[in-house]
Write a protein that holds these residues in place. Structure first.
Motif, mmCIF file in Angstrom:
data_model
loop_
_atom_site.group_PDB
_atom_site.id
_atom_site.type_symbol
_atom_site.label_atom_id
_atom_site.label_comp_id
_atom_site.label_asym_id
_atom_site.label_seq_id
_atom_site.Cartn_x
_atom_site.Cartn_y
_atom_site.Cartn_z
ATOM 1 N N THR A 92 0.834 -1.200 0.000
ATOM 2 C CA THR A 92 0.000 0.000 0.000
ATOM 3 C C THR A 92 0.869 1.251 0.000
ATOM 4 N N GLN A 95 2.378 1.761 -3.497
ATOM 5 C CA GLN A 95 1.376 2.197 -4.461
ATOM 6 C C GLN A 95 1.041 3.670 -4.296
ATOM 7 N N GLU A 117 -2.820 -8.385 -3.043
ATOM 8 C CA GLU A 117 -2.076 -7.130 -3.099
ATOM 9 C C GLU A 117 -0.782 -7.298 -3.891
ATOM 10 N N LEU A 121 0.256 -5.342 -7.445
ATOM 11 C CA LEU A 121 1.478 -4.536 -7.566
ATOM 12 C C LEU A 121 2.304 -4.997 -8.756
ATOM 13 N N GLU A 124 0.550 -3.827 -12.123
ATOM 14 C CA GLU A 124 0.662 -2.408 -12.445
ATOM 15 C C GLU A 124 2.105 -2.013 -12.731
ATOM 16 N N SER A 125 3.051 -2.731 -12.130
ATOM 17 C CA SER A 125 4.454 -2.412 -12.354
ATOM 18 C C SER A 125 4.947 -2.909 -13.696
#
Length: 232
Positions: A92, A95, A117, A121, A124-125
């Motif tokens: 979190t 992000q 989670e 991550l 999106e990375s």
């Protein structure tokens, strides 16, 4: 008890954080291999940490750390770059850093509540955000190591993969810089190490430590361990 900020050398700080997050219970020489491949004088810095009573080596030559120091290191790692990921709260935090590059030295993702989670991550990375991780240490299980994550892991030095789910090491995993390979519960693996090295990488592989429940059949001067008990 010595305060983390009292450590003068940045390398000593990084090694302290590595131990608190990843290497408690790990063979000392194995950890030194990872640190030296990271460009650090691993044995020298570890000696300094031991002199300051921040780290111990037990009778089995494994690294140990007091619980309070371990917790201190893990708390620091939550907000200090390069990050060492081992909890959902850290994801979190990362992000929230926006779309710039984020350095992540290592990941330990072996708890079920971490999974969603962690996957988000990685997605999106590897796609929209295109972060550069600089990942060196990866400790995963089951299907956590995906092709998407592999795109962020080209510089891996240490890979521990519990409950290894494949019959062969996937072709999208780069072993070129890997020095430590630990496959636990790898009963499905059908490839020998010689087949992996010869077919995929030839002489470019320089792995120093291999662990597996499955007898991969190693060659040369690579220390090989066929684990009779679960890998730590």
């Amino acid at each position: 008890m010595v305060n983390f900020d009292a450590l003068d050398d940045e390398e000593e700080k990084e090694i302290f954080l590595d131990i608190s997050c990843f290497f408690i219970g790990t063979e000392k020489d194995l950890a030194i291999t990872v640190w030296e491949e990271s460009g650090w004088s691993g044995a020298g810095s570890l000696g300094t940490l031991m002199d300051k009573s921040l780290v111990e080596v037990d009778e089995k030559n494994c690294l140990r750390m007091h619980d309070l120091l371990r917790d201190l290191g893990r708390d620091i790692s939550k907000t200090r770059s390069p990050y060492r990921l081992w909890s959902p709260e850290q994801i979190t935090h990362i992000q929230q850093q926006g779309k710039g590059n984020v350095l992540i030295r290592g990941i330990k993702a072996r708890i079920d509540e971490f999974y969603e989670e962690f996957v988000e991550l990685v997605r999106e990375s590897s796609r929209g955000i295109k972060r550069k991780w600089g990942l060196k240490i990866l400790d995963v299980e089951k299907n956590y190591f995906t092709e998407e994550l592999a795109t962020l892991s080209g510089g891996l030095v240490s890979l521990r993969w519990a409950k290894f789910p494949h019959r062969a090491i996937p072709s999208w995993i780069s072993l070129k810089k890997l020095r430590v390979l630990k496959l636990c519960d790898a009963s499905k693996l059908e490839e020998s190490w010689n087949e992996i090295a010869d077919v995929n990488y030839g002489a470019s592989v320089s792995i120093s430590w291999i662990y597996s429940f499955y007898n991969m059949g190693c060659r040369g001067n690579i220390p090989y361990f066929c684990c009779k008990e679960p890998c730590n």
